[in-house]
Design a protein around this motif. Structure first.
Motif, short mmCIF file in Angstrom:
data_model
loop_
_atom_site.label_atom_id
_atom_site.label_comp_id
_atom_site.label_asym_id
_atom_site.label_seq_id
_atom_site.Cartn_x
_atom_site.Cartn_y
_atom_site.Cartn_z
N SER A 167 0.88 -1.17 0.00
CA SER A 167 0.00 0.00 0.00
C SER A 167 0.92 1.22 0.00
O SER A 167 1.55 1.55 1.01
N GLU A 168 1.00 1.88 -1.15
CA GLU A 168 2.04 2.88 -1.35
C GLU A 168 1.47 4.15 -1.99
O GLU A 168 0.51 4.11 -2.77
N ASN A 169 2.10 5.28 -1.64
CA ASN A 169 1.84 6.56 -2.32
C ASN A 169 0.37 6.98 -2.26
O ASN A 169 -0.13 7.64 -3.17
N ASN A 170 -0.31 6.61 -1.19
CA ASN A 170 -1.67 7.08 -0.99
C ASN A 170 -1.65 8.39 -0.19
O ASN A 170 -0.82 8.57 0.70
N ASP A 171 -2.58 9.29 -0.52
CA ASP A 171 -2.51 10.62 0.06
C ASP A 171 -2.89 10.65 1.54
O ASP A 171 -2.49 11.56 2.26
N ALA A 172 -3.65 9.69 2.00
CA ALA A 172 -3.98 9.59 3.43
C ALA A 172 -3.25 8.37 4.01
O ALA A 172 -2.03 8.29 3.92
N ASN A 173 -3.97 7.43 4.54
CA ASN A 173 -3.32 6.29 5.18
C ASN A 173 -3.09 5.15 4.19
O ASN A 173 -3.90 4.92 3.28
N GLY A 174 -2.01 4.43 4.41
CA GLY A 174 -1.84 3.20 3.65
C GLY A 174 -2.94 2.22 3.99
O GLY A 174 -3.60 1.65 3.12
N ILE A 175 -3.18 2.02 5.30
CA ILE A 175 -4.24 1.13 5.78
C ILE A 175 -4.92 1.81 6.96
O ILE A 175 -4.24 2.28 7.89
N SER A 176 -6.26 1.84 6.95
CA SER A 176 -7.02 2.36 8.09
C SER A 176 -7.91 1.26 8.65
O SER A 176 -8.61 0.58 7.89
N LEU A 177 -7.88 1.12 9.99
CA LEU A 177 -8.78 0.21 10.68
C LEU A 177 -9.66 1.04 11.60
O LEU A 177 -9.15 1.70 12.52
N VAL A 178 -10.97 1.00 11.35
CA VAL A 178 -11.92 1.75 12.15
C VAL A 178 -12.89 0.75 12.77
O VAL A 178 -13.62 0.06 12.07
N THR A 179 -12.86 0.65 14.08
CA THR A 179 -13.72 -0.30 14.80
C THR A 179 -13.61 -1.69 14.17
O THR A 179 -14.62 -2.38 13.94
N SER A 180 -12.41 -2.09 13.89
CA SER A 180 -12.17 -3.39 13.25
C SER A 180 -11.43 -4.30 14.21
O SER A 180 -10.59 -3.85 15.01
N THR A 181 -11.71 -5.61 14.14
CA THR A 181 -11.25 -6.52 15.17
C THR A 181 -10.67 -7.80 14.60
O THR A 181 -11.06 -8.26 13.52
#
Length: 743
Positions: A167-181
């Motif tokens: 996951s490269e060169n993305n303007d925000a996060n490479g990976i986002s975990l929101v309320t994930s388990t």
């Protein structure tokens, strides 16, 4: 007939069996046309082999497999760029070796369980892959890049797997975990994003391991309000901010990272508790190796910190709530190869072998001896709420603060050396009975010793030298005693601010860039038996500090006034040797009722005594000779001068200073001139009563009515005797208990 019926029954059963059996999965080649049409026509379990480019928005609402021919990926471009290029709404879907590019929404959206994306390439969307409210998603061997928001976004996802991907060169996060388990991110490369991996909103049970996080603009891994996650064996380098940041997070494990060459801190915890940080290697980062800010009940062991440009290790000191510093940090943690000792609620420890940094919180009866390798930490030694501490023969170099003490009682430091601190070598706040003796305090950027809000302070026989601030600075404290310290080549030598009844005795404050001994604010302070030579400003300055006593000091060759008393009423300046100063020997500025007795003032480049804007001052029984002028008065009236010996080229310079008194009890002053033409030298004494036959008229309202003819008359022998400067601390102590002769 019977045989015919049996045959008919068998045929019917066979037809029923065929009708109710599932169709065999088909493999369907899709070489052009509409992919969506092919999906609509496919049966569950079918495999679509696709090639070419499809410009459409695809919804996968059947359990099928979509994969490209060979290794060349087919490409999906959204027709409506405001919608996902691919939206998977059915479970158990596999998409393999497919490329999606060129939209303003989402590359692949997943809202169904157990979806596998393998070897996909997703770019130039807002979100590359968006997984929401489902479980079991797998993203394997894929490349998610150049999206305007997050590369991979998982919201309320569980049991997911992200493996072997980029996951490269993305303007925000490479990976986002929101309320994930309970998912895994493993063996992947996350690089050149704004943030690498961000967990938020109570994400828990996730494992992030064996990844490479490279050159992300902010944090490589960030957790906010998360718990129970494991961060294990990742390689992190080139982050623009903290490599790993935990905020308001609890019970996470950070183990086995290699964290190097990041632009900020290696690992930072903010308001985070009960986390376990173990066996990490944290080196050569521009910030601090590990930094704990208002974070407590964390466990640290086996971490190796070295070569970090700010500090290897630091804990934020919360003065309003020091309990936020209580953590379980054992001595298997190292800074520069030396051990961290972090004592909380301990009593009686005395072993600090191979210490690199020592912290004591809420502890007592601690003895620290021969710690020689304390360096490159926020504090060499930090004491918070401690009692009965002895520190002896230690060496601290290149910390922000050498020894920091807050709210401590009865602690002593002997025969130690603290050097090259970025702020102060010693910083004590709100302490009782701090004692520093026979120590070297050298080359700190803000000052050698700083003590504020403290009481019963005793500093003796220390050398404070080459500090950019004051060698010794005491602020808003009581019962201050400074004895036989040497403060040379500093900003101010000794600076006492807003203190009362401080005693500064037998110190040497010389060769400083400003004042030798500087007292400002407070009241009743005493400067006794000290030597102040060759300072760039005054030897001794008392400012806005009434009832000061300046007694038996040697004040010589300073580049401004020898002694300055400014805006300080009722001072006593007694028995001082004031010689060879570039401006006035003694300057009284807006300070009423000054008593100046038995001083020797000579060889000033300006006046021996300058009084400005003052009244009620008494200049009595002084030797004032070889100055540019004996006395200068500016805007001063009602002052008294008698029993003095003057031998100067100019006697008195008067500027708007009427009605001063120049004699008392039928004795005035002796007025000599080095050329032999002084008033007392040329005016006869016909009756030989040692008083000149004529008054000495200085101006219309200033007259010495009884100018003295003979030195013996005013007791110069007694004056010379009174000017002897004591040579030992014992003699100083005796002087403090003796009465000084006055008129």
């Amino acid at each position: 007939m019977k045989q015919t019926v049996i045959i008919q029954i068998c045929i019917a059963m066979l037809l029923i069996l065929v009708a109710t059996s599932p169709a065999l999965a088909a493999t369907i080649n899709v070489n052009g046309g509409s992919l969506q049409t092919a999906i609509n026509n496919a049966a569950a379990g079918d495999t679509l082999i696709i090639s070419g480019t499809f410009t459409e928005n695809v919804v996968v609402n059947k359990t099928i497999t979509i994969q490209s021919t060979g290794t060349a990926p087919a490409c999906i471009k959204p027709l409506n760029i405001a919608l996902p290029a691919v939206w998977v709404k059915s479970p158990d879907v596999t998409i393999n070796t497919v490329k999606a590019t060129g939209g303003e929404n989402i590359g692949v959206k997943i809202t169904a369980n157990n979806v596998l994306l393998q070897n996909v390439d997703i770019s130039k969307f807002q979100y590359g892959i968006y997984v929401e409210s489902c479980s079991g998603s797998e993203i394997v061997s894929s490349n998610i890049h150049n999206n305007t928001k997050d590369g991979i976004y998982l919201k309320k996802a569980s049991g997911y797997l992200l493996e072997g991907s980029k996951s490269e060169n993305n303007d925000a996060n490479g990976i986002s975990l929101v309320t994930s388990t309970n998912g895994q991110i493993t063996d992947s490369t996350i690089s050149k994003n704004k943030k690498g991996i961000e967990l938020s909103s109570s994400s828990t049970g996730n494992t992030i391991q064996n990844n490479q996080l490279i050159d992300n603009n902010y944090q490589a891994i960030s957790l906010a309000t998360c718990s129970g996650n494991t961060i294990n064996n990742n390689q992190i380098t080139g982050s623009g901010k903290e490599a790993i940041l935990l905020t308001a997070s609890t019970s996470n494990t950070i183990n086995g990272q290699t964290i190097t060459n990041n632009d900020d801190n290696g690992i930072q915890l903010v308001r985070s508790t009960k986390n376990t940080i173990t066996n990490n290697i944290i080196q050569e980062n521009d910030g601090t190796g590990i930094y704990l800010e208002k974070s407590y009940a964390n466990q640290l062991s086996g971490n190796q910190m070295s070569g970090n440009k700010e500090y290897d290790f630091n804990v934020y000191i919360d003065k309003t709530n020091p309990s936020t510093m209580v953590n379980d940090i054992d001595s298997t943690n190292t800074v520069g190869g030396n051990k961290i000792y972090y004592l909380c609620n301990k009593e009686g420890q005395s072993s600090f072998a191979n210490a690199g940094s020592i912290w004591c919180i809420n502890s007592s009866k601690i003895t620290i001896i021969d710690a020689k390798s304390l360096s490159n930490s926020k504090y060499g030694i930090c004491l918070i709420n401690c009692n009965s501490v002895i520190i002896q023969t230690i060496a601290i170099d290149s910390c922000e603060t050498g020894v920091y003490a807050l709210s401590c009682n009865d602690f002593s430091i002997y025969a130690s050396k603290v050097t090259n601190s970025e702020t102060y070598n010693y910083y004590f706040d709100k302490c009782t009975k701090p004692h520093i003796g026979n120590s070297i305090i050298e080359s700190a950027e803000d000052g050698g010793i700083y003590i504020s809000g403290s009481s019963e302070i005793f500093l003796h026989s220390n050398t404070a030298t080459s500090n950019d601030g004051a060698g010794i600075r005491i602020v808003s404290s009581t019962d201050v005693d400074l004895l036989m310290n040497k403060a040379v080549n500093n900003d101010d030598g000794i600076l006492i601010e807003k203190c009362s009844n401080a005693i500064i005795r037998a110190n040497n404050a010389s060769l400083n860039d400003k004042v030798g001994i500087h007292v400002t604010g407070g009241s009743g302070n005493t400067v006794l038996g000290s030597e102040c030579y060759n300072n760039d400003k005054q030897g001794i300055a008392i400012e806005s500090s009434p009832n000061a006593v300046v007694i038996r000091n040697k004040v010589i060759k300073n580049k401004d006034s020898g002694i300055l008393i400014s805006k300080s009423t009722d001072p006593q300046i007694i028995c001082n040797w004031i010689e060879d100063n570039k401006e006035e020997g003694l300057s009284i500025f807006k300070s009423n009722n000054a008593e100046m007795t038995s001083n020797y003032i000579s060889n000033s480049d300006s006046s021996g005594l300058l009084i400005t804007g003052s009244t009620g001052c008494v200049f009595f029984n002084n030797l004032n000779e070889l100055n540019e002028a004996a006395i200068s008065l500016e805007d001063s009236t009602g002052n008294s001068f008698f029993y003095n010996y003057f031998n100067n080229t100019v006697d008195v310079i008067l500027d708007n200073s009427p009605s001063n008194t120049w004699d008392k009890y039928r004795y005035g002053n002796i007025w000599l001139n080095p050329t032999g033409t002084g008033f007392s030298q040329i005016t006869p004494d016909a009756n030989q009563d040692s008083i000149c036959d004529e008054p000495y008229v200085l101006d219309a309202t200033n007259t010495d009515n009884y100018p003295v003819k003979s030195c013996e008359c005013i007791g110069t022998a007694r004056l010379s005797s009174s000017l002897k400067i004591p040579e030992s601390s014992e003699a100083i102590s005796n002087l403090m208990d003796s009465n000084t002769e006055t008129y």
